[in-house]
Enzyme design. Structure first.
Site, short mmCIF file in Angstrom:
data_model
loop_
_atom_site.label_atom_id
_atom_site.label_comp_id
_atom_site.label_asym_id
_atom_site.label_seq_id
_atom_site.Cartn_x
_atom_site.Cartn_y
_atom_site.Cartn_z
CB CYS A 150 9.45 70.83 39.79
SG CYS A 150 8.71 70.24 38.29
CB ALA A 151 11.80 74.91 43.62
CB ALA A 152 10.88 69.89 46.93
N PRO A 153 14.20 69.11 46.29
CG PRO A 153 16.29 68.06 47.76
CD PRO A 153 15.27 67.91 46.69
CB CYS A 170 18.10 63.12 38.20
SG CYS A 170 16.75 62.14 39.05
N GLY A 221 17.66 72.91 46.92
CA GLY A 221 19.14 72.78 46.32
C GLY A 221 20.01 72.94 45.34
CG ASP A 258 15.25 68.89 38.73
OD1 ASP A 258 15.10 67.78 37.70
OD2 ASP A 258 16.18 68.60 39.41
#
Length: 429
Positions: A248-251, A369, A253, A316
């Site tokens: 789930c890497a996007a965007p 988050c 950072g 993430d």
């Protein structure tokens, strides 16, 4: 089309069509050549999202009947007009006349007198905005307030208040180009006031600035990333020679930070959204970094990856994003109570599947988050109960943290709300 009409278009897309403000706002800003106008457009849109219930109640009380269908955009326009009268220094006559002109430009000539009349009525009365119930008092959905009161009985009000504040601007120093101390000196030379954060590469600015003002931003000296999110790469602690998955890497950072911290790793980054994955590619290119990118599902790794298991995995996970409301206030109105259970189920699916692709002895860092226990502490407790070879490693990044996992609350050390749990896969042979 004037600025207010563009703002109404963006707010309509969020409140009527369920789109995120961060995705629709840039399209409207591109139509404005002046940077100050772009900033005002953002201020109006984000401001409406922060205090939406109070504005909505104020406008609705002034209308004989609600707008429906294609006219709903005029309701959003009135929200913007009301926000200008209550929360900005824009002269009232300018706010009203420009908002009325926006009504004309939006193709609703017949409603210009209505817009003008409603806003002039609000200006004349100058009544305080209502605080008749918790939603109006705190500008938060009642369901979120109730969940926070249960989860954080002593802290819920502070969480709500912190989530209503404007967030600071955090930078992530690129240690491949200079030390953090060197970049702080460069900022000082440019009269940009900043301090070091608690994590290794974090820098917090006293006041936000345009990235064009940051020394060598274009060639990757620093990136914009909240202080809480910067803990991901540090806690993952990838070592040279390892194969690392950023699920789930996007965007991107966190992917970039992992590579900045540890040259010599092989990083695989996956996301199921091809457009968002393009942003990962752009970030890697600006920073001069390299990773293998895949459009795919983190809950079906075997459908796109045919290599070995991973030494470390950063998950993430998709979440309610309730920890970043101060940065994305539209989350309050886009998220629904039923979403929490659905997201918790999805997180469990992805977590179980990623675990299968972790080497024995490897580390999986689970992150969200969110500040909802169902997505965080309870999610990990349930995972440990059903996963015999999983062990929770203690995170000691904060002296305030009394639990092996780490729930950061909004505003804590000026960071966004975030959650981390570090899991090690035991050898069972």
């Amino acid at each position: 089309m004037n600025l207010r009409a563009l703002a109404a278009t963006a707010v309509y897309a969020v409140l009527e069509q369920g789109q995120s403000l961060s995705s629709v706002l840039p399209d409207q800003q591109r139509l404005l050549p002046n940077p100050k106008d772009k900033a005002l457009l953002a201020e109006l849109c984000y401001g409406v999202m922060r205090v939406l219930p109070q504005l909505d109640q104020c406008i609705s009380a002034c209308l004989n009947k609600p707008f429906k269908g294609k006219q709903r955009i005029i309701h959003q326009l009135l929200l913007l007009g009301c926000y200008q009268l209550y929360f900005t220094r824009i002269p009232a006559h300018a706010a009203i006349s420009e908002t009325a002109e926006a009504c004309r430009q939006l193709g609703h000539e017949s409603l210009v007198k209505v817009v003008n009349g409603v806003l002039r009525n609000i200006q004349r009365q100058q009544q305080p905005l209502s605080e008749a119930n918790d939603t109006l008092k705190y500008n938060f959905p009642a369901w979120i307030i109730k969940k926070l009161q249960v989860a954080y009985p002593a802290q819920w009000l502070q969480i709500v208040e912190n989530s209503q504040q404007r967030p600071p601007m955090w930078l992530r120093n690129n240690r491949q180009q200079q030390s953090r101390e060197q970049y702080l000196q460069r900022l000082q030379q440019q009269a940009i006031e900043a301090i070091a954060g608690n994590s290794d590469d974090a820098i917090m600015l006293s006041s936000p600035v345009d990235v064009a003002q940051l020394p060598d931003f274009g060639v990757g000296a620093v990136s914009v990333q909240d202080g809480a999110a910067q803990w991901a790469a540090q806690l993952l602690d990838a070592q040279a020679g390892e194969l690392v998955l950023d699920a789930c890497a996007a965007p991107g950072g966190k992917s970039c930070h992992i590579l900045e911290r540890t040259p010599g790793i092989r990083l695989v980054a996956v996301d199921n959204d091809s457009k968002r994955l393009e942003r990962v590619s752009q970030n890697l290119q600006r920073l001069g970094l390299d990773a293998q990118l895949f459009v795919g599902d983190a809950a079906a790794i075997d459908s796109w990856w045919h290599g070995p298991q991973f030494d470390r995995i950063l998950l993430d996970a998709p979440c309610s994003a309730t920890g970043v409301i101060r940065r994305h206030p539209d989350i309050k109105w886009l998220r629904k109570a039923a979403d929490i259970a659905e997201l918790s189920h999805l997180q469990a699916q992805i977590l179980d599947h990623c675990w299968q692709w972790l080497k024995p002895g490897g580390i999986l860092l689970y992150a969200t988050c969110s500040i909802m226990p169902e997505e965080n502490h309870q999610q990990i407790a349930d995972f440990l109960a059903r996963t015999a070879d999983a062990e929770l490693q203690a995170i000691t990044a904060s002296q305030e943290n009394c639990s092996p996992d780490w729930q950061i609350l909004p505003g804590q050390d000026n960071m966004d709300g975030f959650y981390y749990a570090k899991l090690q896969k035991n050898n069972t042979a």
